[in-house]
Scaffold this active site. Sequence first.
Site, PDB file in Angstrom:
ATOM      1  N   LYS A  97      10.952   6.313  34.500  1.00  0.00           N
ATOM      2  CA  LYS A  97      11.439   7.472  34.501  1.00  0.00           C
ATOM      3  C   LYS A  97      12.901   7.816  33.838  1.00  0.00           C
ATOM      4  O   LYS A  97      13.553   6.825  33.486  1.00  0.00           O
ATOM      5  CB  LYS A  97      11.667   7.846  35.943  1.00  0.00           C
ATOM      6  CG  LYS A  97      10.453   7.920  36.831  1.00  0.00           C
ATOM      7  CD  LYS A  97      10.792   8.275  38.383  1.00  0.00           C
ATOM      8  CE  LYS A  97       9.458   8.492  39.230  1.00  0.00           C
ATOM      9  NZ  LYS A  97       9.648   9.118  40.437  1.00  0.00           N
ATOM     10  N   TYR A 121       2.143  15.921  39.634  1.00  0.00           N
ATOM     11  CA  TYR A 121       2.693  16.011  40.769  1.00  0.00           C
ATOM     12  C   TYR A 121       2.167  17.060  41.685  1.00  0.00           C
ATOM     13  O   TYR A 121       2.941  17.593  42.400  1.00  0.00           O
ATOM     14  CB  TYR A 121       4.384  16.069  40.661  1.00  0.00           C
ATOM     15  CG  TYR A 121       4.925  14.814  40.221  1.00  0.00           C
ATOM     16  CD1 TYR A 121       4.902  13.726  41.034  1.00  0.00           C
ATOM     17  CD2 TYR A 121       5.955  14.955  39.277  1.00  0.00           C
ATOM     18  CE1 TYR A 121       5.346  12.653  40.717  1.00  0.00           C
ATOM     19  CE2 TYR A 121       6.519  13.529  38.896  1.00  0.00           C
ATOM     20  CZ  TYR A 121       6.330  12.423  39.425  1.00  0.00           C
ATOM     21  OH  TYR A 121       7.020  11.225  39.514  1.00  0.00           O
ATOM     22  N   ASN A 125      14.352   7.411  41.328  1.00  0.00           N
ATOM     23  CA  ASN A 125      13.867   6.127  41.761  1.00  0.00           C
ATOM     24  C   ASN A 125      13.163   5.247  40.607  1.00  0.00           C
ATOM     25  O   ASN A 125      12.308   4.318  40.999  1.00  0.00           O
ATOM     26  CB  ASN A 125      13.062   6.104  42.969  1.00  0.00           C
ATOM     27  CG  ASN A 125      11.819   7.062  42.846  1.00  0.00           C
ATOM     28  OD1 ASN A 125      11.547   7.454  41.582  1.00  0.00           O
ATOM     29  ND2 ASN A 125      11.031   7.472  43.720  1.00  0.00           N
ATOM     30  N   HIS A 177       7.570   5.341  38.387  1.00  0.00           N
ATOM     31  CA  HIS A 177       6.259   5.950  39.136  1.00  0.00           C
ATOM     32  C   HIS A 177       5.289   4.639  39.088  1.00  0.00           C
ATOM     33  O   HIS A 177       5.080   4.097  37.832  1.00  0.00           O
ATOM     34  CB  HIS A 177       5.898   7.176  38.496  1.00  0.00           C
ATOM     35  CG  HIS A 177       4.377   7.670  38.703  1.00  0.00           C
ATOM     36  ND1 HIS A 177       4.063   8.143  40.005  1.00  0.00           N
ATOM     37  CD2 HIS A 177       3.210   7.302  38.268  1.00  0.00           C
ATOM     38  CE1 HIS A 177       2.789   8.249  40.093  1.00  0.00           C
ATOM     39  NE2 HIS A 177       2.145   7.768  39.117  1.00  0.00           N
ATOM     40  N   GLU A 223      -4.905   8.851  36.390  1.00  0.00           N
ATOM     41  CA  GLU A 223      -3.600   9.085  35.553  1.00  0.00           C
ATOM     42  C   GLU A 223      -3.470   8.205  34.273  1.00  0.00           C
ATOM     43  O   GLU A 223      -2.824   8.686  33.512  1.00  0.00           O
ATOM     44  CB  GLU A 223      -2.464   8.592  36.472  1.00  0.00           C
ATOM     45  CG  GLU A 223      -2.349   9.275  37.868  1.00  0.00           C
ATOM     46  CD  GLU A 223      -1.393   8.764  38.755  1.00  0.00           C
ATOM     47  OE1 GLU A 223      -0.780   7.688  38.648  1.00  0.00           O
ATOM     48  OE2 GLU A 223      -0.974   9.415  39.998  1.00  0.00           O
TER      49      GLU A 223
HETATM   50  P1  IDP Z   1       6.121   7.907  44.975  1.00  0.00           P
HETATM   51  O1  IDP Z   1       6.715   7.952  43.501  1.00  0.00           O
HETATM   52  O2  IDP Z   1       6.583   6.635  45.772  1.00  0.00           O
HETATM   53  O3  IDP Z   1       4.562   7.468  44.896  1.00  0.00           O
HETATM   54  P2  IDP Z   1       5.568  10.570  45.838  1.00  0.00           P
HETATM   55  O4  IDP Z   1       5.505  10.976  47.248  1.00  0.00           O
HETATM   56  O5  IDP Z   1       4.303  10.597  45.230  1.00  0.00           O
HETATM   57  O6  IDP Z   1       6.313   9.087  45.946  1.00  0.00           O
HETATM   58  O7  IDP Z   1       6.666  11.546  45.021  1.00  0.00           O
HETATM   59  C1  IDP Z   1       6.840  11.573  43.879  1.00  0.00           C
HETATM   60  C2  IDP Z   1       8.207  11.619  43.282  1.00  0.00           C
HETATM   61  O8  IDP Z   1       8.772  12.796  43.612  1.00  0.00           O
HETATM   62  C3  IDP Z   1       9.210  10.146  43.854  1.00  0.00           C
HETATM   63  O9  IDP Z   1       8.829   9.091  43.092  1.00  0.00           O
HETATM   64  C4  IDP Z   1      10.511  11.099  43.567  1.00  0.00           C
HETATM   65  O10 IDP Z   1      10.796  10.931  42.214  1.00  0.00           O
HETATM   66  C5  IDP Z   1      10.139  12.715  44.020  1.00  0.00           C
HETATM   67  N1  IDP Z   1      10.321  12.815  45.333  1.00  0.00           N
HETATM   68  C6  IDP Z   1       9.378  12.505  46.560  1.00  0.00           C
HETATM   69  N2  IDP Z   1       9.831  13.088  47.465  1.00  0.00           N
HETATM   70  C7  IDP Z   1      11.059  13.610  47.394  1.00  0.00           C
HETATM   71  C8  IDP Z   1      12.073  14.211  48.215  1.00  0.00           C
HETATM   72  O11 IDP Z   1      12.033  14.262  49.398  1.00  0.00           O
HETATM   73  N3  IDP Z   1      13.203  14.606  47.422  1.00  0.00           N
HETATM   74  C9  IDP Z   1      13.504  14.521  46.148  1.00  0.00           C
HETATM   75  N4  IDP Z   1      12.605  13.977  45.101  1.00  0.00           N
HETATM   76  C10 IDP Z   1      11.283  13.288  45.931  1.00  0.00           C
HETATM   77 MG    MG Z   2       3.311   9.000  44.277  1.00  0.00          MG
END
Ligand code: IDP
Ligand code: MG
Length: 159
Positions: free
Chosen positions: A15, A55, A118, A121, A132
């Site tokens: 990312k 997303y 974070n 992905h 994907e």
């Molecule tokens: P993942 O990346 O661990 O699979 P997902 O729930 O699919 O998590 O969410 C995709 C991305 O969206 C996350 O990696 C993060 O960058 C962002 N994200 C998810 N939840 C939140 C939140 O509560 N606040 C801000 N960003 C979020």
């Molecule tokens: Mg995800």
Amino acid sequence: MNFDGVNEKTLVLIKPDAIQRGLTGEIISRFERKGIKMVGIKMMGLDDDLLKQHYSHLADKSFFPSLVKFMKSSPIIAVCFEGLEVVNAVRLLCGITKAREAEAGSIRGDLAMSVSCNVVHASDSTENAKKEVERFFKADEIHDYSKSDYEHVYAEDER
Ligand code: IDP
Ligand code: MG
């Protein structure tokens, strides 16, 4: 030697925060050291259309606009990895979404503090991984080649 049994594929995105912080090599190195095979890699900028697809499960969340803005803030690096049960193995290496609570030793656990920033992905199921990989890579950008260390990465009865 035949390794047809270990060709599951998954998508990893490095990312914008990881690109900006110079963590690309560190992140790719962790997958390489694990024994996971890289079969596609490219730097690309993401647009609204692609991010809405990628997303779509988060489209109604309040943080969605800022997530899209973040993912467009600099190029990302898309990587396609291959291996035995690799979707699950890569998710374990990445750690949970909320990086400051991710397990120490995982990529997010060691390298990030944020929920949104974070660093990586990773596809969350074999079904989504297939979609994907096809979303981010053309067929001719995925490379089929033999890896000389595979004899030592997988036992004969796992291949
Ligand atoms: P993942 O990346 O661990 O699979 P997902 O729930 O699919 O998590 O969410 C995709 C991305 O969206 C996350 O990696 C993060 O960058 C962002 N994200 C998810 N939840 C939140 C939140 O509560 N606040 C801000 N960003 C979020
Ligand atoms: Mg995800």
